[in-house]
Design a protein around this motif. Sequence first.
Motif, PDB file in Angstrom:
ATOM      1  N   GLN A  15       0.833  -1.195   0.000  1.00  0.00           N
ATOM      2  CA  GLN A  15       0.000   0.000   0.000  1.00  0.00           C
ATOM      3  C   GLN A  15       0.864   1.239   0.000  1.00  0.00           C
ATOM      4  O   GLN A  15       2.019   1.188   0.432  1.00  0.00           O
ATOM      5  CB  GLN A  15      -1.020   0.010   1.137  1.00  0.00           C
ATOM      6  CG  GLN A  15      -0.457   0.195   2.510  1.00  0.00           C
ATOM      7  CD  GLN A  15      -1.591   0.293   3.532  1.00  0.00           C
ATOM      8  OE1 GLN A  15      -2.457  -0.572   3.587  1.00  0.00           O
ATOM      9  NE2 GLN A  15      -1.571   1.339   4.334  1.00  0.00           N
ATOM     10  N   TYR A  16       0.337   2.322  -0.542  1.00  0.00           N
ATOM     11  CA  TYR A  16       1.101   3.567  -0.551  1.00  0.00           C
ATOM     12  C   TYR A  16       1.366   4.016   0.871  1.00  0.00           C
ATOM     13  O   TYR A  16       0.518   3.866   1.757  1.00  0.00           O
ATOM     14  CB  TYR A  16       0.307   4.684  -1.232  1.00  0.00           C
ATOM     15  CG  TYR A  16       0.215   4.598  -2.732  1.00  0.00           C
ATOM     16  CD1 TYR A  16       1.313   4.268  -3.514  1.00  0.00           C
ATOM     17  CD2 TYR A  16      -0.985   4.895  -3.376  1.00  0.00           C
ATOM     18  CE1 TYR A  16       1.207   4.218  -4.903  1.00  0.00           C
ATOM     19  CE2 TYR A  16      -1.088   4.852  -4.757  1.00  0.00           C
ATOM     20  CZ  TYR A  16       0.012   4.507  -5.513  1.00  0.00           C
ATOM     21  OH  TYR A  16      -0.081   4.462  -6.876  1.00  0.00           O
ATOM     22  N   ARG A  20       2.761   9.106  -0.599  1.00  0.00           N
ATOM     23  CA  ARG A  20       2.287   8.697  -1.929  1.00  0.00           C
ATOM     24  C   ARG A  20       0.768   8.630  -1.977  1.00  0.00           C
ATOM     25  O   ARG A  20       0.169   8.865  -3.015  1.00  0.00           O
ATOM     26  CB  ARG A  20       2.888   7.353  -2.338  1.00  0.00           C
ATOM     27  CG  ARG A  20       4.241   7.460  -2.992  1.00  0.00           C
ATOM     28  CD  ARG A  20       5.280   7.638  -1.969  1.00  0.00           C
ATOM     29  NE  ARG A  20       6.604   7.874  -2.500  1.00  0.00           N
ATOM     30  CZ  ARG A  20       7.689   7.796  -1.750  1.00  0.00           C
ATOM     31  NH1 ARG A  20       7.609   7.473  -0.469  1.00  0.00           N
ATOM     32  NH2 ARG A  20       8.863   8.067  -2.252  1.00  0.00           N
ATOM     33  N   ASP A  21       0.174   8.302  -0.857  1.00  0.00           N
ATOM     34  CA  ASP A  21      -1.282   8.267  -0.810  1.00  0.00           C
ATOM     35  C   ASP A  21      -1.838   9.665  -1.087  1.00  0.00           C
ATOM     36  O   ASP A  21      -2.750   9.842  -1.898  1.00  0.00           O
ATOM     37  CB  ASP A  21      -1.718   7.777   0.577  1.00  0.00           C
ATOM     38  CG  ASP A  21      -3.185   7.469   0.601  1.00  0.00           C
ATOM     39  OD1 ASP A  21      -3.561   6.453  -0.009  1.00  0.00           O
ATOM     40  OD2 ASP A  21      -3.947   8.257   1.178  1.00  0.00           O
ATOM     41  N   LEU A  44       4.492   6.167  -8.632  1.00  0.00           N
ATOM     42  CA  LEU A  44       4.484   6.360  -7.170  1.00  0.00           C
ATOM     43  C   LEU A  44       4.966   5.100  -6.454  1.00  0.00           C
ATOM     44  O   LEU A  44       5.681   5.174  -5.457  1.00  0.00           O
ATOM     45  CB  LEU A  44       3.084   6.750  -6.690  1.00  0.00           C
ATOM     46  CG  LEU A  44       2.607   8.146  -7.109  1.00  0.00           C
ATOM     47  CD1 LEU A  44       1.148   8.359  -6.701  1.00  0.00           C
ATOM     48  CD2 LEU A  44       3.486   9.230  -6.486  1.00  0.00           C
ATOM     49  N   ILE A  45       4.574   3.948  -6.989  1.00  0.00           N
ATOM     50  CA  ILE A  45       5.038   2.683  -6.385  1.00  0.00           C
ATOM     51  C   ILE A  45       6.555   2.569  -6.526  1.00  0.00           C
ATOM     52  O   ILE A  45       7.266   2.269  -5.561  1.00  0.00           O
ATOM     53  CB  ILE A  45       4.395   1.457  -7.083  1.00  0.00           C
ATOM     54  CG1 ILE A  45       2.892   1.463  -6.919  1.00  0.00           C
ATOM     55  CG2 ILE A  45       5.001   0.165  -6.528  1.00  0.00           C
ATOM     56  CD1 ILE A  45       2.202   0.435  -7.800  1.00  0.00           C
ATOM     57  N   GLN A  48       8.422   4.694  -4.228  1.00  0.00           N
ATOM     58  CA  GLN A  48       8.365   4.223  -2.840  1.00  0.00           C
ATOM     59  C   GLN A  48       9.205   2.963  -2.607  1.00  0.00           C
ATOM     60  O   GLN A  48       9.939   2.867  -1.622  1.00  0.00           O
ATOM     61  CB  GLN A  48       6.900   3.950  -2.470  1.00  0.00           C
ATOM     62  CG  GLN A  48       6.700   3.453  -1.049  1.00  0.00           C
ATOM     63  CD  GLN A  48       5.221   3.281  -0.716  1.00  0.00           C
ATOM     64  OE1 GLN A  48       4.399   4.115  -1.093  1.00  0.00           O
ATOM     65  NE2 GLN A  48       4.880   2.216  -0.011  1.00  0.00           N
TER      66      GLN A  48
END
Length: 168
Positions: A15-16, A20-21, A44-45, A48
């Motif tokens: 999960q972000y 990033r969320d 974004l993934i 991260q």
Amino acid sequence: MSDRSQLISAGKPFQYDKKRDAEFERLVKRYPSRESMILPALWLIQEQEGWISQEAIAYVADRIGTFASKVYEAVTFYTMYQLHPMGRNHICVCRTLSCWLRGKQEIVDYLKTEVGIIPGQISEDGKFSLEEVECLGHCGTAPVVQVNGEFYENMDVDKLKSLLATLK
Ligand code: FES
């Protein structure tokens, strides 16, 4: 590192993180449809985790509200997405003509003898990974190396040595 059809499991759900969320929610308002968010959501993934796992693809599909197969198509097509764990610092050495003629092999050889990695490998301490890539679009300043997305032009072994010493 060349087979782009196989996805790897991270062995845990994805999960972000908070940052990033929030970025996902900010970006999603700017796109005409949620499905057009696939590429930025994948970035974004990668930002991260450094790579994109099977679980992360399922997460993005769910988050966007689309089929995992759509996300799979995108992630396996675009080679800038990494589909396997990477070193903390990912080094891309251009292997196309200008860089090849201007000494890319010395750089690759240095990484092999001094860092202990060949293209497709991660160093034992996880600090570096290496990949040879096609033209990075800076042929006039060959040889070109990209480290963690930053370009380094007119590269040679001495400059590389200094650069690597600054990386954690
Ligand atoms: S050939 Fe290396 S950047 Fe174009």
